[in-house]
Each structure stands twice: as structure tokens, then as C-alpha cells.
Design an enzyme around this catalytic site. Structure first.
Site, PDB file in Angstrom:
ATOM      1  N   LYS A 126      28.403  44.111  44.056  1.00 17.93           N
ATOM      2  CA  LYS A 126      28.592  44.134  42.424  1.00 17.93           C
ATOM      3  C   LYS A 126      28.826  42.740  42.182  1.00 17.93           C
ATOM      4  CE  LYS A 126      31.526  44.989  39.031  1.00 17.93           C
ATOM      5  NZ  LYS A 126      31.261  43.929  38.228  1.00 17.93           N
ATOM      6  N   CYS A 178      39.673  29.458  41.514  1.00 15.32           N
ATOM      7  CA  CYS A 178      41.002  30.142  41.990  1.00 15.32           C
ATOM      8  C   CYS A 178      41.837  29.102  42.639  1.00 15.32           C
ATOM      9  CB  CYS A 178      40.593  31.207  43.030  1.00 15.32           C
ATOM     10  SG  CYS A 178      39.201  30.479  44.569  1.00 15.32           S
TER      11      CYS A 178
HETATM   12  P1  NAP Z   1      38.741  40.301  38.015  1.00 13.78           P
HETATM   13  O1  NAP Z   1      38.895  40.732  36.799  1.00 13.78           O
HETATM   14  O2  NAP Z   1      39.660  41.051  38.843  1.00 13.78           O
HETATM   15  O3  NAP Z   1      37.068  40.671  38.473  1.00 13.78           O
HETATM   16  C1  NAP Z   1      36.462  40.549  39.529  1.00 13.78           C
HETATM   17  C2  NAP Z   1      35.649  41.447  39.872  1.00 13.78           C
HETATM   18  O4  NAP Z   1      36.082  43.117  40.144  1.00 13.78           O
HETATM   19  C3  NAP Z   1      34.497  41.667  38.807  1.00 13.78           C
HETATM   20  O5  NAP Z   1      33.169  42.062  39.268  1.00 13.78           O
HETATM   21  C4  NAP Z   1      35.173  43.052  38.160  1.00 13.78           C
HETATM   22  O6  NAP Z   1      33.999  43.510  37.203  1.00 13.78           O
HETATM   23  C5  NAP Z   1      35.571  43.689  39.142  1.00 13.78           C
HETATM   24  N1  NAP Z   1      36.495  44.821  38.692  1.00 13.78           N
HETATM   25  C6  NAP Z   1      37.212  44.844  37.635  1.00 13.78           C
HETATM   26  N2  NAP Z   1      38.015  45.853  37.560  1.00 13.78           N
HETATM   27  C7  NAP Z   1      37.758  46.399  38.779  1.00 13.78           C
HETATM   28  C8  NAP Z   1      38.483  47.662  39.416  1.00 13.78           C
HETATM   29  N3  NAP Z   1      39.427  48.302  38.717  1.00 13.78           N
HETATM   30  N4  NAP Z   1      38.114  48.225  40.654  1.00 13.78           N
HETATM   31  C9  NAP Z   1      37.028  47.443  41.247  1.00 13.78           C
HETATM   32  N5  NAP Z   1      36.468  46.041  40.638  1.00 13.78           N
HETATM   33  C10 NAP Z   1      37.101  45.900  39.363  1.00 13.78           C
HETATM   34  O7  NAP Z   1      38.584  38.729  38.162  1.00 13.78           O
HETATM   35  P2  NAP Z   1      37.779  37.746  37.389  1.00 13.78           P
HETATM   36  O8  NAP Z   1      38.477  37.433  35.867  1.00 13.78           O
HETATM   37  O9  NAP Z   1      36.368  38.122  37.084  1.00 13.78           O
HETATM   38  O10 NAP Z   1      37.994  36.373  38.298  1.00 13.78           O
HETATM   39  C11 NAP Z   1      38.921  35.504  38.120  1.00 13.78           C
HETATM   40  C12 NAP Z   1      39.984  35.753  39.226  1.00 13.78           C
HETATM   41  O11 NAP Z   1      39.202  35.677  40.436  1.00 13.78           O
HETATM   42  C13 NAP Z   1      40.809  34.830  39.191  1.00 13.78           C
HETATM   43  O12 NAP Z   1      42.252  35.387  39.409  1.00 13.78           O
HETATM   44  C14 NAP Z   1      40.678  33.770  40.376  1.00 13.78           C
HETATM   45  O13 NAP Z   1      41.621  33.113  41.097  1.00 13.78           O
HETATM   46  C15 NAP Z   1      40.014  34.832  41.483  1.00 13.78           C
HETATM   47  N6  NAP Z   1      39.400  34.103  42.275  1.00 13.78           N
HETATM   48  C16 NAP Z   1      39.582  34.132  43.580  1.00 13.78           C
HETATM   49  C17 NAP Z   1      38.987  33.376  44.659  1.00 13.78           C
HETATM   50  C18 NAP Z   1      39.417  33.221  46.194  1.00 13.78           C
HETATM   51  O14 NAP Z   1      38.811  33.211  47.018  1.00 13.78           O
HETATM   52  N7  NAP Z   1      40.859  33.560  46.388  1.00 13.78           N
HETATM   53  C19 NAP Z   1      37.598  32.909  44.421  1.00 13.78           C
HETATM   54  C20 NAP Z   1      37.301  33.292  42.966  1.00 13.78           C
HETATM   55  C21 NAP Z   1      37.960  33.623  42.042  1.00 13.78           C
HETATM   56  P3  NAP Z   1      33.885  42.953  35.660  1.00 13.78           P
HETATM   57  O15 NAP Z   1      33.060  41.492  36.097  1.00 13.78           O
HETATM   58  O16 NAP Z   1      32.885  43.881  35.089  1.00 13.78           O
HETATM   59  O17 NAP Z   1      35.031  42.610  34.995  1.00 13.78           O
END
Ligand code: NAP
Ligand code: MG
Length: 490
Positions: free
Chosen positions: A194, A302
Site C-alpha cells: 500500500k 526520516c
Molecule cells: P505514517 O502516517 O505512519 O504513514 C505511513 C503509512 O502507513 C502510510 O501508507 C499510511 O497511510 C499508513 N498507515 C496509517 N495508519 C496506519 C495504521 N493504523 N495501520 C497501518 N498503516 C497505517 O507516516 P507518514 O506521515 O506517511 O510518513 C512520515 C514518517 O515516516 C516519518 O515519521 C518518517 O520519519 C518516517 N519514515 C521513516 C523512514 C525510515 O527508513 N526509517 C523512511 C521514510 C519515512 P496514509 O498514507 O493513508 O496515512
């Protein structure tokens, strides 16, 4: 150049001529279904949602909203492929399919770059030079492992885990998909992925690539939707492993919901990386590295260097140079090749960033922003630095995920290290010094998964990436990345 003189240069109207990348060569369908069994299919409940261009707020496409029934259909297709064609295939042939994906991505790189910038707001320079070539490089790299797994795990026999559910964020949409799909396929798994709600389009294009590469139906499936669709994948009983990249908050929910199920998981979560500049560093080079680490890609990284720790004796010089450089950054049209900082990915992310700007000021920090003029439509944030912050300030401790840098000073290396390590995260870090011995001393003690020395945000598919503490569990990339997709049977 001082802040005053650089301001003058811009106020005098001296600017680069626009150099927009053309959009004539791309095709975006009005509507995308779910990609299951190599076909775009209607979602069970017939619902769709829109994805927009965050730089203009204009509609780009409508995309299917997958519900539980759709996720089940995708998992079923992936299971059938796992038990059928994909398992029976020789590993070398599996590799050939992954090479094919890499080559088609290279051929269509220009189109993918433009779509990535349109859908997510990132500057074309970044999608063209980083996201798309690195995505192809990941497929090339893992294609090579497909028939060499015995060498990856000497003396052991590896087995695929089965059907893998993958959920990714919006900051590097195609690259995160490549990080997840390439090693999963190389190890013989099948996938249901997804993409994020605001950036589904390059996944839809990747679906076309998968189909054109003639992978057996069901090996890679894409289901689009919001958090509920992600949760539906996570909770599906026939998924063997969850690979998630996103926020620590959602990572925690996922960990709780799969506890006790026997499902494997890897979680790549948030970060609050510190760059540490010592007095003996090449200051101009360090300033450029800091700018690159936090302002390019709007701080939507991130491992962004969102904190700066600078040794006291050079602090004034560094801050003054940073302010000057910040003033020259070009904020605007993501498709313009001159642009340094594109659009913030969504209205809600802009709101989050703005709330942190307010928090920083309320906590007593001094805020300095570039004086650039922002476009009238779309979501934008000026590059921002906070000085006069203390370790307990929320802008120092919490991930903002925007072009916002918190600056602190230190006197001794111990104090610098203490401050660098004092956050709940441990994803990445940077050290800037002229002394090789200091690099070794300091990098050993920074508690972060990836540490760069005299550079920042450099990536390569051969190199593992993952964090400590609240930054996650498991690594992606390199040989380590294979571990996450196999079971070692003896
Ligand atoms: P997010 O809100 O956690 O969302 C990530 C993904 O999870 C999206 O596809 C989201 O769908 C989905 N999601 C939301 N709630 C969920 C649930 N309860 N169960 C399963 N999936 C769910 O994060 P984001 O705001 O998109 O991305 C930013 C974050 O990613 C930051 O904290 C960043 O540091 C982190 N990140 C980490 C890395 C790494 O390698 N460590 C790399 C890139 C980013 P939706 O899009 O519909 O909300
Ligand atoms: Mg979008």
C-alpha cells in the site's frame, strides 16, 4: 556574502530564468483501480479518492479506496502466486524478472521523475537525480542476489517467508516501494503493497512496469487507500510478514496489533538526526551539507539532519553562513530545475510544521526564516532555523518532518555526544571534522543506525539502513536487507 548583501542581490530582481521540466511526455489516467493479478480492477465497494498536486492543489487522478474485501482479494492472489509459478521458478529466472523491472524503470526514468514531483511536491532535481535512479539501482542490486542466496547465508538454507504486506510513506514513494519489493522478490516472496494516500501515482506506474515485465500474475499487488487499508493488510491472517516504513506512532500500533500472531515484521520509523560540527571542520563544506540535509526535499526525510550541534568557537560563523545560504535557496515550482525546496506534501503536514514553528517560539527559541516569496496556491514553508533552543525543547526532541533546523552549541566532544544521543530516536547522524581520528572516536559513540562523516544523506543499495530506539526494528538495504525476507531453516 552577508545576509544583507545576499538579500540585496535578490531584492534587486536578479533571478534564474525558469527552467521547467515539461509534462508533455507523461500520461496520468483519470482513474486507477487496484492492481491485483497484473490487472487494474474495480474496488469491491466502488469508492475512489483523489490525489492532488500539492504545489497547485490541482486534481491529478482518482484512485481506488481498498477495503477489507479488496485486501483479501490481493492477499489471495499473492498466496496463489507464492504457491504456484513464483515458487516453482528457478532463482536465476526470478532474478531476470527483477532485472527487467530495473531496466524498464531506467527507460521510463524521466516520466517517473515528473510524476513523483507532481504527486508529492518534491523538486524535480531530487526525483530525477535521487529517487528514480536509486529505485532502479535497488532492483538491479537485489536481482543479483536472487540466485546467490546460498552465498548470502553460508552454510544455511533460506526459505521465503511467503506473502509479505508492505506499507510505505509519502516522502520517497517509488524509492520506498523499491526498497521493499526488490529484496522481497529476490528471496522468493510475493507482495501486497500500500502506497501512501497522498502519493499513489508512481506505484500505479510501477504496476504498469510489473505488468510489462510480465511477472506472473499475483507476485506484486498494489492496494491503494488510507490508514484503514494499511491496518487491513497488517491484520490479515494470511500475511506472513509486515514491512512498514512510517511514523513511530503508527509503528507502535502495528507492533501491538501483530503481537502474538507469529507474523514477522520490520519497522523503519522516525528520526531526529544531529549533525555535529567541530571547530576544525571545513566550515563552508559543512554548511552546504547541513543545508542539503534539512532543507532539500522540504525536510521530508526520516534521516534529515534536523538538529545541528556546533562547537561554540565557530557557532557564530556557522549560523551566519547558514542564514546567508538559506536566503539564496529557491522555494517554488517543484518542476523547475532550479528549485531547491518544493511544496510541502499535504495541507495536514503543513499544519503540523506550522504548529511546531509556533511551539518553538512559545518555548522561547529565536526563529529565523528566509525572506523568499511563497507561491499563492499550494502548501509551502520557508526554510527555518531555531537558535537559543535547549535540549528539552519540543523542537529539539520531536520529529517535525519539515524544513526546520534546531541549532545548539557544545564545548567538548563529550557534551556534543551527550546532546546528540539525547532523543528518543536513533536513525542517523553526521560528523564534520578535519581529523580522521575524531571521526572514528565520535561515530562509534553516536547511537544511530547510519552515520555520515563530512557528508550527509548519501545512499547506496549495498549499504544497510535502519535505526535504534524509537527509529525502528530491522534494516533495509544491502545483505542485511535480505535477512528481513527469509527464514533460515538450518
Ligand atoms: P505514517 O502516517 O505512519 O504513514 C505511513 C503509512 O502507513 C502510510 O501508507 C499510511 O497511510 C499508513 N498507515 C496509517 N495508519 C496506519 C495504521 N493504523 N495501520 C497501518 N498503516 C497505517 O507516516 P507518514 O506521515 O506517511 O510518513 C512520515 C514518517 O515516516 C516519518 O515519521 C518518517 O520519519 C518516517 N519514515 C521513516 C523512514 C525510515 O527508513 N526509517 C523512511 C521514510 C519515512 P496514509 O498514507 O493513508 O496515512
Ligand atoms: Mg498527491
Amino acid at each position: 556574502m552577508t545576509s544583507e548583501s545576499s538579500k540585496l542581490a535578490f531584492n534587486d530582481g536578479w533571478q534564474y530564468s525558469p527552467a521547467p521540466e515539461s509534462t508533455d511526455h507523461i500520461v496520468i489516467d483519470e482513474q486507477y483501480g487496484l492492481f491485483i493479478d497484473n490487472e487494474f480492477v474495480e474496488p469491491a465497494e466502488g469508492q475512489y479518492f483523489d490525489t492532488i498536486n500539492p504545489a497547485t492543489e490541482e486534481f491529478l487522478a482518482s484512485v481506488a479506496l481498498a477495503t477489507d474485501a479488496d485486501v483479501s482479494r490481493a492477499v489471495k492472489a499473492a498466496r496463489k502466486a507464492k504457491n504456484g509459478a513464483w515458487s516453482k521458478m528457478k532463482p536465476a529466472d526470478r532474478g531476470k524478472y527483477i532485472y527487467r523491472i530495473a531496466r524498464i524503470l531506467q527507460e521510463r526514468a524521466r516520466e517517473f521523475s515528473v510524476i513523483e514531483s507532481l504527486d508529492g511536491g518534491k523538486p524535480i532535481r531530487e526525483s530525477r537525480d535521487i529517487d528514480i535512479p536509486l529505485s532502479a539501482a535497488h532492483f538491479f542490486y537485489y536481482a543479483g542476489w536472487a540466485d546467490k542466496l546460498d552465498y548470502a547465508f553460508p552454510g544455511r538454507t533460506s526459505k521465503p517467508l511467503g506473502v509479505v504486506g508492505q506499507v510505505i510513506p509519502w516522502n520517497f514513494p517509488l524509492l520506498m516501494a523499491a526498497w521493499k519489493i526488490a529484496p522481497a522478490l529476490a528471496c522468493g516472496n510475493t507482495v501486497v503493497l500500500k502506497p501512501a494516500e497522498t502519493t499513489p501515482l508512481t506505484a500505479m506506474k510501477l504496476a504498469e512496469v510489473i505488468r510489462d515485465a510480465e511477472l506472473p500474475p499475483g507476485v506484486v499487488n498494489f492496494v491503494t487507500g488510507a490508514g484503514d487499508t494499511g491496518a487491513s493488510i497488517v491484520n490479515h491472517p494470511d500475511v506472513d510478514k509486515i514491512a512498514f516504513t512510517g511514523s513511530t506512532e503508527v509503528g507502535r500500533i502495528i507492533q501491538q496489533s501483530i503481537a502474538g500472531t507469529g507474523k514477522r515484521y520490520t519497522l523503519e520509523l522516525g528520526g531526529k538526526a544531529a549533525n555535529i560540527i567541530f571547530a576544525d571542520a571545513a566550515i563552508d563544506q559543512a554548511v552546504e551539507g547541513i543545508v542539503n540535509g534539512i532543507f532539500f526535499n522540504q525536510g521530508h526525510v526520516c534521516c534529515a539532519g534536523s538538529r545541528l550541534l556546533v562547537q561554540e568557537s565557530v557557532a557564530d560563523e556557522v549560523v551566519s553562513k547558514l542564514k546567508d545560504r538559506m536566503e539564496t535557496l529557491i522555494v517554488g515550482d517543484p518542476l523547475d530545475k532550479n528549485t531547491d525546496i518544493g511544496a510541502i506534501n499535504s495541507a495536514s503536514q503543513l499544519q503540523t510544521i506550522q504548529s511546531y514553528l509556533k511551539i518553538g517560539e512559545e518555548e522561547g527559541a529565536e526563529m529565523h526564516q528566509s525572506s523568499c516569496v511563497l507561491p499563492e496556491r499550494g502548501y509551502w514553508c520557508r526554510p527555518t532555523i531555531f537558535t537559543g533552543v535547549s535540549q528539552s525543547n519540543r523542537v529539539v526532541q520531536e520529529e517535525i518532518f519539515g524544513p526546520v533546523l534546531a541549532i545548539q552549541t557544545f564545548r567538548t566532544p563529550e557534551e556534543g555526544l551527550e546532546k546528540a544521543n539525547n532523543t528518543p530516536y536513533g536513525l542517523s547522524g553526521g560528523v564534520w571534522t578535519d581529523k580522521g581520528s575524531k571521526i572514528f572516536q565520535i561515530t562509534k559513540k553516536v547511537r544511530a543506525g547510519v552515520i555520515w562523516a563530512n557528508t550527509f544523506n548519501k545512499f547506496d543499495p549495498t549499504s544497510p539502513f535502519g535505526g535504534y530506539k524509537e527509529s525502528g526494528i530491522g534494516s533495509e538495504g544491502g545483505l542485511h536487507g535480505l535477512n528481513a525476507y527469509v527464514e533460515l531453516v538450518k
